[in-house]
Write a protein that holds these residues in place. Structure first.
Motif, PDB file in Angstrom:
ATOM      1  N   VAL A 127       0.839  -1.201   0.000  1.00  0.00           N
ATOM      2  CA  VAL A 127       0.000   0.000   0.000  1.00  0.00           C
ATOM      3  C   VAL A 127       0.874   1.251   0.000  1.00  0.00           C
ATOM      4  O   VAL A 127       0.675   2.165  -0.814  1.00  0.00           O
ATOM      5  CB  VAL A 127      -0.963   0.001   1.206  1.00  0.00           C
ATOM      6  CG1 VAL A 127      -1.723   1.326   1.291  1.00  0.00           C
ATOM      7  CG2 VAL A 127      -1.938  -1.173   1.121  1.00  0.00           C
ATOM      8  N   ASN A 168       0.480   5.191  -1.156  1.00  0.00           N
ATOM      9  CA  ASN A 168      -0.340   5.114   0.062  1.00  0.00           C
ATOM     10  C   ASN A 168      -1.814   4.802  -0.171  1.00  0.00           C
ATOM     11  O   ASN A 168      -2.636   5.066   0.703  1.00  0.00           O
ATOM     12  CB  ASN A 168      -0.188   6.378   0.913  1.00  0.00           C
ATOM     13  CG  ASN A 168       1.190   6.455   1.529  1.00  0.00           C
ATOM     14  OD1 ASN A 168       1.695   5.461   2.049  1.00  0.00           O
ATOM     15  ND2 ASN A 168       1.801   7.613   1.452  1.00  0.00           N
ATOM     16  N   THR A 169      -2.129   4.245  -1.321  1.00  0.00           N
ATOM     17  CA  THR A 169      -3.507   3.804  -1.531  1.00  0.00           C
ATOM     18  C   THR A 169      -3.555   2.726  -2.616  1.00  0.00           C
ATOM     19  O   THR A 169      -2.834   2.793  -3.609  1.00  0.00           O
ATOM     20  CB  THR A 169      -4.447   4.964  -1.917  1.00  0.00           C
ATOM     21  OG1 THR A 169      -5.789   4.444  -2.008  1.00  0.00           O
ATOM     22  CG2 THR A 169      -4.078   5.602  -3.224  1.00  0.00           C
ATOM     23  N   SER A 185      -6.899   1.713  -3.188  1.00  0.00           N
ATOM     24  CA  SER A 185      -8.332   1.813  -3.402  1.00  0.00           C
ATOM     25  C   SER A 185      -8.637   1.931  -4.896  1.00  0.00           C
ATOM     26  O   SER A 185      -8.127   2.818  -5.577  1.00  0.00           O
ATOM     27  CB  SER A 185      -8.899   3.019  -2.658  1.00  0.00           C
ATOM     28  OG  SER A 185     -10.295   3.078  -2.831  1.00  0.00           O
ATOM     29  N   GLU A 224      -8.357  -2.349   2.218  1.00  0.00           N
ATOM     30  CA  GLU A 224      -7.845  -1.083   1.686  1.00  0.00           C
ATOM     31  C   GLU A 224      -8.529  -0.686   0.376  1.00  0.00           C
ATOM     32  O   GLU A 224      -8.221   0.352  -0.190  1.00  0.00           O
ATOM     33  CB  GLU A 224      -6.328  -1.173   1.474  1.00  0.00           C
ATOM     34  CG  GLU A 224      -5.529  -1.282   2.757  1.00  0.00           C
ATOM     35  CD  GLU A 224      -5.475   0.025   3.533  1.00  0.00           C
ATOM     36  OE1 GLU A 224      -5.614   1.109   2.930  1.00  0.00           O
ATOM     37  OE2 GLU A 224      -5.305  -0.040   4.771  1.00  0.00           O
TER      38      GLU A 224
END
Length: 187
Positions: free
Chosen positions: A41, A46-47, A49, A82
């Motif tokens: 991640v 940092n994502t 999604s 996530e």
């Protein structure tokens, strides 16, 4: 499962310190699985999604369909929480077993594929979670061309040629190895 048996035997033979040692090994193994997923991640800005991640390998070890204690379950669960979309390929684990192990996930968020290339097509990242020999012979130039850029490879088994993958254009992260500095990737 073997380490849990050691804990049980140590306790049965009145060796609480040795049992505690083996329990700490289990704790470290669990921490490593969490750390691997968190590193994925963090490395992907940092994502994860809405990003597709190809999971190559779901079995505990190669040449088996055994999923008991497989790190893939924990890694996939973190990535699902996530918001990642997962495409999972394993040559021996059945779709039914993967669905069971993952708690029958939502079909739009997790798909099981019959081909590694199909799993990787359109993905942002690849995670190698079982050391199947066939993963070493994947045409990664072909895979790279089919993926969303930038492309990431997370080698949880250290079975791939990381320098070759970097030459193709992948950003490569491997368990137990330092990531190459950005300037080294450009040369």
């Amino acid at each position: 499962k073997d380490i849990l048996n050691l804990v049980y035997l140590c306790r049965s033979f009145g060796l609480p310190e040795v049992a505690a040692y083996w329990e700490s090994v289990i704790t470290m193994n669990n921490w490593q699985k969490q750390r691997f997923a968190e590193k994925m991640v963090a490395s992907m800005f940092n994502t994860v999604s809405g990003k597709k991640i190809a999971i190559l390998g779901f079995a505990f070890k190669k040449d088996t369909g055994d999923t008991r204690e497989t790190p893939a379950i924990d890694v996939c669960n973190v990535l699902q929480r996530e918001g990642a979309a997962l495409a999972i390929y394993d040559p021996k684990v059945t779709v039914e077993q993967m669905n069971y192990d993952l708690g029958n996930p939502v079909a739009e968020k997790v798909t099981m594929e019959n081909d590694a290339y199909v799993a990787c097509a359109g993905a942002h990242a690849i995670a190698i979670l079982t050391e199947w020999d066939e993963f070493k012979s994947i045409d990664f130039k072909r895979v790279y061309a089919s993926m969303v850029k930038p492309c990431f490879v997370f080698d949880g088994r250290n079975i791939l040629d990381h320098d070759k993958l970097r030459e193709i254009g992948f950003q490569v992260f491997a368990i137990g190895k330092c990531a190459k500095p950005a300037e080294a990737l450009e040369n």
